[in-house]
Scaffold this motif. Structure first.
Motif, short mmCIF file in Angstrom:
data_model
loop_
_atom_site.label_atom_id
_atom_site.label_comp_id
_atom_site.label_asym_id
_atom_site.label_seq_id
_atom_site.Cartn_x
_atom_site.Cartn_y
_atom_site.Cartn_z
N GLN A 18 0.82 -1.21 0.00
CA GLN A 18 0.00 0.00 0.00
C GLN A 18 0.85 1.26 0.00
OE1 GLN A 18 -3.58 0.42 1.91
NE2 GLN A 18 -3.79 -1.70 2.56
N THR A 20 3.81 1.63 -1.18
CA THR A 20 4.44 1.84 -2.48
C THR A 20 3.47 2.46 -3.48
OG1 THR A 20 5.67 -0.18 -2.01
CG2 THR A 20 5.84 0.74 -4.22
N VAL A 21 2.27 1.91 -3.51
CA VAL A 21 1.26 2.44 -4.42
C VAL A 21 1.01 3.91 -4.15
CG1 VAL A 21 -1.16 2.33 -5.06
CG2 VAL A 21 0.11 0.22 -4.66
N TYR A 24 3.88 6.17 -5.05
CA TYR A 24 3.97 6.35 -6.49
C TYR A 24 2.98 7.41 -6.97
CZ TYR A 24 3.69 5.41 -11.45
OH TYR A 24 3.70 5.56 -12.80
N GLU A 27 3.87 10.93 -5.80
CA GLU A 27 4.96 11.51 -6.59
C GLU A 27 4.48 11.92 -7.97
OE1 GLU A 27 8.07 8.65 -6.36
OE2 GLU A 27 8.76 9.40 -4.41
N ALA A 28 3.61 11.09 -8.52
CA ALA A 28 3.05 11.42 -9.83
C ALA A 28 2.28 12.73 -9.76
CB ALA A 28 2.15 10.30 -10.32
N GLU A 29 1.76 13.03 -8.60
CA GLU A 29 0.98 14.26 -8.45
C GLU A 29 1.85 15.43 -8.03
OE1 GLU A 29 -2.29 15.02 -8.97
OE2 GLU A 29 -2.33 13.10 -10.02
N MET B 1 -0.62 1.90 -8.36
CA MET B 1 0.22 1.18 -9.33
C MET B 1 1.20 0.29 -8.59
SD MET B 1 0.97 1.13 -12.74
CE MET B 1 0.49 2.78 -13.30
N GLU B 50 -6.33 -3.99 -4.73
CA GLU B 50 -6.43 -2.68 -5.38
C GLU B 50 -5.79 -2.67 -6.76
OE1 GLU B 50 -4.85 0.19 -2.73
OE2 GLU B 50 -6.41 -0.12 -1.21
N SER B 130 -1.09 11.06 -16.14
CA SER B 130 -0.08 12.01 -15.66
C SER B 130 1.27 11.37 -15.36
CB SER B 130 -0.59 12.66 -14.38
OG SER B 130 -0.68 11.70 -13.36
N THR B 131 1.26 10.07 -15.03
CA THR B 131 2.48 9.37 -14.64
C THR B 131 3.74 10.23 -14.70
OG1 THR B 131 1.85 8.22 -16.63
CG2 THR B 131 2.41 6.88 -14.72
N ALA B 132 3.98 10.93 -13.62
CA ALA B 132 5.06 11.89 -13.61
C ALA B 132 6.42 11.21 -13.73
CB ALA B 132 5.02 12.70 -12.32
#
Lengths: 230, 230
Positions: A18, A20-21, A24, A27-29, B1, B50, B130-132
């Motif tokens: 959880q 890690t998800v 991720y 960070e993408a945001e 992810m 998830e 968006s996958t930064a």
DNA sequence: TTGGACTGTTACAGAACCGTCGCATAGGCT
DNA sequence: AGCCTATGCGACGGTTCTGTAACAGTCCAA
């Protein structure tokens, strides 16, 4: 606030998958993420990293999330940091206990990642105005959320409220393309129904304001996709 | 992810042979696969794992695929997960019923595994645009989905929306040959009727754009089969 | 109440882009 | 080589997307 407008989040969750998800996605945001898998480390990292926001799992070995929350809210220097609690239990009792302990928001597992992001952003927005010295900058544009003022090449610009929010949104992630729908969400609010063309008009107005004292157009139109700054 | 950007897929199919084949292929394509052979387990696994995407068989004992789909799309926290339905029946009625229930895409058996992969990827792209930090690279071509920008040898290229999507698709799997039909599906979207020759024209335009500042042609024509990158 | 600032919608013009066609050319097979 | 098909490419008409001006409605302060 972290440098470059990137907000720092401390993510405390003992379950590795959880965590890690979430990391991720955060960070993408555009968040800078620090991770901890227990309450003790979390307490240390708060002082070390001075995060802008904390996402905290309820159930954890040793020092539980609720205990971390209680301690942080007792110390004046950490009291101001917004805390979002995660919990596997949906009981109303917990929710109330969580908020009583001082958590600023509360998300029940299984949660939507998107929802959690939205809540995190909302908390940051809530706290941000009081955070002194937070000035968004992009090229020769400077935006001070506190005084609600925008400068370009050291000249004060006059923007309407919508133009202002629009610019804030764009400046929070320069270069990123926002679709019209995303901008409606972020600037106008989730459940407001207005035509997407309205975005175009306001972008036009923002452009006019930004260029009123000369200078190039800093807003980029990405045909078929949306707008971005720079 | 999933960790390392490995997307998690929940595969729900009651027929063991088919499930095994699919799981194998999905794993080979870089997905982390969780399997279920009935609707009830599927519902549980959604909360547990998830997943980023769900591939769901239409016909199943006990809780049918369509029922699972309906339930998942009703819950706010699972609504966002893309669902691809598999069905043995080709009737248009079913297709419509499937999409009405909220499925995001629909594949009819017997399906091409490649097609299914491509669709899964397309759905993931849709949800997570968006996958930064994820910048696609191939030789001297760099593509940043977030800022919607393409560089070649550090020079910015100007691409139209279709050229851009086409390049994204090709760059996601460099070396793989896509047929014109596949490209139409993936770039233009299914249920759009355009001539397959249109693909040729756009490939041509893409080539022109990619070579506008010099450099060799990175797009390979595979006579009788389609196109690939490199 | 009046005036001003702001907002959302609409209409229209220009620009960018799209899909198709026709023809030239290249590739593969006998 | 000769034939046939697949592909490359330029051109063109039509469509979609975007920028902007105009307008009417709302809100608030004086």
């Amino acid at each position: 606030m972290g440098k470059g407008g990137q907000p720092k989040v401390l993510l405390v969750e003992d379950e590795p998958a959880q965590r890690t998800v979430l990391a991720y996605n955060l960070e993408a945001e555009g968040f800078a993420v620090t991770q901890a898998d227990n309450g003790e480390d979390a307490m240390l990292l708060v002082d070390e990293e001075e995060p802008d926001i904390i996402i905290l799992d309820w159930m954890m070995p040793k020092v539980s999330g609720i205990e971390v929350c209680r301690r942080l809210k007792m110390r004046p220097e950490t009291r101001g940091i917004p805390i979002i609690m995660l919990s596997a239990r949906a009981e109303e009792v917990d929710r109330i206990r969580g908020l009583e302990t001082g958590a600023d928001d509360y998300v029940v597992k299984p949660y939507s990642v998107l929802e959690l992001m939205a809540r995190a952003r909302a908390q940051l927005r809530r706290v941000r105005p009081s955070t002194a010295g937070v000035v968004l900058e992009h090229e020769d544009i400077r935006l001070d959320p506190e005084s609600h003022r925008v400068y370009r090449a050291d000249k004060v610009l006059k923007l309407g409220p919508t133009e202002f929010k629009l610019l804030v949104t764009l400046m929070e992630r320069p270069g990123r393309v926002f679709s019209r729908e995303q901008l409606l969400d972020l600037v106008w609010g989730r459940d407001i129904y207005v035509d997407t063309r309205t975005v175009d008009v306001h972008v036009g107005r923002l452009r006019k304001s930004l260029m009123s004292h000369g200078g190039a157009d800093p807003v980029r139109t990405v045909r078929g996709a949306g707008y971005s700054l720079g």
